[in-house]
Design an enzyme around this catalytic site. Sequence first.
Site, PDB file in Angstrom:
ATOM      1  N   GLY A 131     102.708  54.210  76.839  1.00  0.00           N
ATOM      2  CA  GLY A 131     101.806  53.362  76.064  1.00  0.00           C
ATOM      3  C   GLY A 131     100.356  53.753  76.141  1.00  0.00           C
ATOM      4  O   GLY A 131      99.479  52.995  75.716  1.00  0.00           O
ATOM      5  N   GLU A 242      90.174  71.898  78.528  1.00  0.00           N
ATOM      6  CA  GLU A 242      91.485  71.799  77.894  1.00  0.00           C
ATOM      7  C   GLU A 242      91.392  71.953  76.385  1.00  0.00           C
ATOM      8  O   GLU A 242      92.196  72.671  75.773  1.00  0.00           O
ATOM      9  CB  GLU A 242      92.087  70.434  78.236  1.00  0.00           C
TER      10      GLU A 242
END
Length: 377
Positions: A131, A242
Amino acid sequence: MDNIYVTPEHELLREQVARFIAREVEPYASSWEEAGCVPREVLRKMGDAGLLGLMYEEQYGGGEADALTNLVFAEALSQSTFGGFIITVLVHTDMASPHLFHAGNAAQKARYMPDVIAGKTITAVGITEPGAGSDVAGMRMTAKREGDEWVLNGTKMFITNGVHANLYFVAAKTGTARHDVSMFIVEKGTPGFTVGRALKKTGWLSSDTAELVFDNVRIPAGNLLGEQGKGFYSVMKNFQTERIALAAMAVGHCTQAIRMTLDYVRQRQAFGATLWDKQTIRQRIAMLDAKTRAARQFMYHCAWAVTQGRDIVQEVSMLKALTGELVNEVLQTCQQFHGGMGFIRETAIERLWRDARVLGIGGGATEVMLEEVAKRY
């Protein structure tokens, strides 16, 4: 095209990576797609070649290189036509192990970093949950201090290298405040820590992806990575590295697809001429190449700005959104120009098309990235 940020040493690194891919990856990686993972011996060979710790300390076997050198590596690696192989490596080098590099103390680095750089220990990072993805502060996994231990409970989802990694850097809530997140080192085999399931994906087939389950996982207090409650900011900091790596992957896919498509349309005959003789084909490829080259220059500028210590969250968010969408536009068009062959499994263009799709989703979905851009105006 010349690039003002690239040095002769960078080009030597690019050539070294290209030779490795040609020798160790492209001839064999179709079987890795079937197996669902990259063989560990291939990663150890990369470690032996000095390719898994370019930015890390020399005392542990690293190269102490800068962000530009790291980008050259990521872009060179992304000339492979196997996205699953690329992301297996980049998660280890640019998304997981940097948490140890930035936040690890001397004892933690001495224990783990040599084998991480050598490719003997492969890493994964556990942030995303069922979630909570880009909304890092919304995670529900908890870590509670009990004496000399931390007790971890929760689930992580979509974790690249999750099945076969040896070492995991895991984010968990350590308080009730929204940003009260800490990072922890968890070794494979720790009681209560299991791979819930290996996840089957549309692309990146040679990359293992997992759901991770933490059921009263007890780890030593010394496995806290960095300061308690500062993990959210550690995650945010590493997103810069990243996202540049993911942009490199996208640009690499674009350049490779355009190269392959140029070769194909110049020899494919249709209606008495090659596809290259069709004006619309030539012009659409030319425009895609123009967009790719522009994105590539922006990418290198972002990496250069990182070496200057600049805060470029807005620019990197732009870069991630731009390249994540561009790679899908390029691959969709290049696949189209391959006709029926572009829809045949195991052709390189079909594989690149599948692998490109996630680059607009993973590591920060395009819509999330554009919000990061917009709130900084």
